[in-house]
Scaffold this active site. Structure first.
Site, PDB file in Angstrom:
ATOM      1  N   LYS A 165       0.829  -1.203   0.000  1.00 40.78           N
ATOM      2  CA  LYS A 165       0.000   0.000   0.000  1.00 40.78           C
ATOM      3  C   LYS A 165       0.873   1.267   0.000  1.00 40.78           C
ATOM      4  CE  LYS A 165      -3.768  -2.408   0.182  1.00 40.78           C
ATOM      5  NZ  LYS A 165      -4.665  -2.504  -0.995  1.00 40.78           N
ATOM      6  N   LYS A 271     -12.565  -7.986  -7.658  1.00 34.78           N
ATOM      7  CA  LYS A 271     -13.018  -8.217  -6.298  1.00 34.78           C
ATOM      8  C   LYS A 271     -14.492  -8.596  -6.324  1.00 34.78           C
ATOM      9  CE  LYS A 271      -9.539  -5.431  -4.025  1.00 34.78           C
ATOM     10  NZ  LYS A 271      -9.203  -4.217  -3.268  1.00 34.78           N
TER      11      LYS A 271
END
Length: 374
Positions: A165, A271
């Site tokens: 991230k 997703k």
């Protein structure tokens, strides 16, 4: 076969790493799961899960998912759960959008469908490739050396993919900090590993370009969801020196069609909850296949029930396009079901058990907060 009962459960899933940090100062300590049980008139049951990544990731949150299920569930009673496209049409007729609410019901119908014909869900989605799949870690934002250590720890547990991230604001360290994070996490890169630098929409073209120019040549990674808007993403795409994959900007089928038409990226993070369940994920998988886009099959987050759906969907993606799947259950501490995928040298295949292949832990779920019956 008809849907006779739908039950709704709410469960808190503590994050296994303490505090999960995203770009823009977003922090998460737990996730609120919405779990659905669908039972047919012959007693066959199916389970599905929707666990939004808080309320600041995309336009989805747990109480919204619950409200969506409450809107939809009464209208599905008496319908055949095996007609998954028709079930989805019925959900769309009742409620526009709100993919995260529909995802749990949709997955439960696929689980029930598989059990009713004694076949794994992956076989109903087109068939498993039979090629074991690499798993991807989720390395939350932090100090570069701390992130490097988390990559090393996940590597020791068999992870071949790593989603690191980034997206630091200027007052947090900005492009310099993000470039250091990427360099640190890739410092011990092993053959066959796959790295994603995921900004979760936290950059603008200027900060993304500054970050990329600070990196040495030859680092092998892809940039995921660098910007929060299509305009910013397309601006960066014209100048970007690394592959781009999209995530938050691709929720609906038409978003993916737009990506393809504009050549806005080289792949997507598929997703399941964000797409709205296994039914729309199957369509998006096929669109990506037709366009030659790579995929990492994931979910926003989730427990064992969500992970089972990820494994079954991932198994149907051609290996040349599949990069990794997310072991979402590794991100939380509560076991909602027993799920035993086949493991080969750290890689994963779905089990041969019917449906999603899960045995749900009813004690962990508690009593349903709402139920609907014929």
């Amino acid at each position: 076969m008809k849907i006779a009962t739908i039950e709704l459960y709410e469960v808190t899933l503590p994050y296994s790493g303490g505090v999960y940090q995203l770009s823009g100062g977003r922090e998460y300590r737990h996730f609120d799961a919405v779990i659905v049980r669908v039972e047919a008139d012959d007693g066959t049951e199916g389970w599905g899960e929707s666990t939004p990544f808080g309320g600041t990731y995309i336009a989805a949150h747990a109480r919204g998912a619950r409200a969506g299920v409450e809107e939809i569930a009464p209208h599905l009673l008496g319908r055949d759960p095996r007609q998954t496209d028709r079930i989805y049409d019925a959900m769309d007729e009742v409620l526009v959008g709100h993919n995260h609410a529909k995802a749990a019901i949709d997955a439960a119908c696929w689980d029930l469908f598989g059990k009713s014909v004694n076949r794994p869900v992956c076989e109903l989605l087109g068939g498993s490739t039979g090629i074991p799949m690499a798993t991807i870690s989720s390395i939350y934002a932090g100090a570069p050396e701390e992130m490097r250590e988390r990559v090393v720890e996940h590597r020791s547990r068999g992870y071949l993919g790593h989603s690191i991230k980034i997206g630091a604001l200027d007052h947090e360290g900005g492009p310099m900090l993000d470039s250091e994070r990427i360099r640190a996490c890739l410092a011990d890169r092993q053959p066959g590993e796959y790295f994603i630098a995921d900004a979760n929409g936290g950059l603008v073209p200027e900060t993304a370009m500054r970050m990329l120019r600070l990196l040495p040549d030859g680092l092998d990674f892809v940039l995921e969801a660098p910007c929060s808007t299509w305009r910013e993403t397309l601006s960066l795409r014209r100048h970007c020196t690394v592959p781009i994959i999209l995530d938050e900007l691709v929720m609906e089928d038409e978003n993916l069609a737009r990506l393809i038409a504009l050549d806005a990226a080289d792949g997507i993070g598929l997703k399941i909850t964000k797409a709205g369940g296994l039914t729309p994920s199957r369509r998006q998988r096929d669109l990506c296949r037709a366009a030659g886009l790579t995929m990492s099959v994931q979910d926003t987050v989730g427990s064992d029930i969500a992970y089972a759906a990820i494994v079954h969907m991932g198994a149907t993606v051609p290996p040349r396009l599949l990069r990794c799947i997310l072991n979402s259950r590794d991100m939380v501490t509560l076991e909602t079901a027993r799920f035993d995928p086949v493991m080969r040298d750290g890689r994963v295949l779905p089990p041969d058990a019917p449906g999603l292949g899960i045995n749900v832990n009813r004690e962990a779920l508690g009593a349903p907060v709402q139920a609907w019956s014929l």
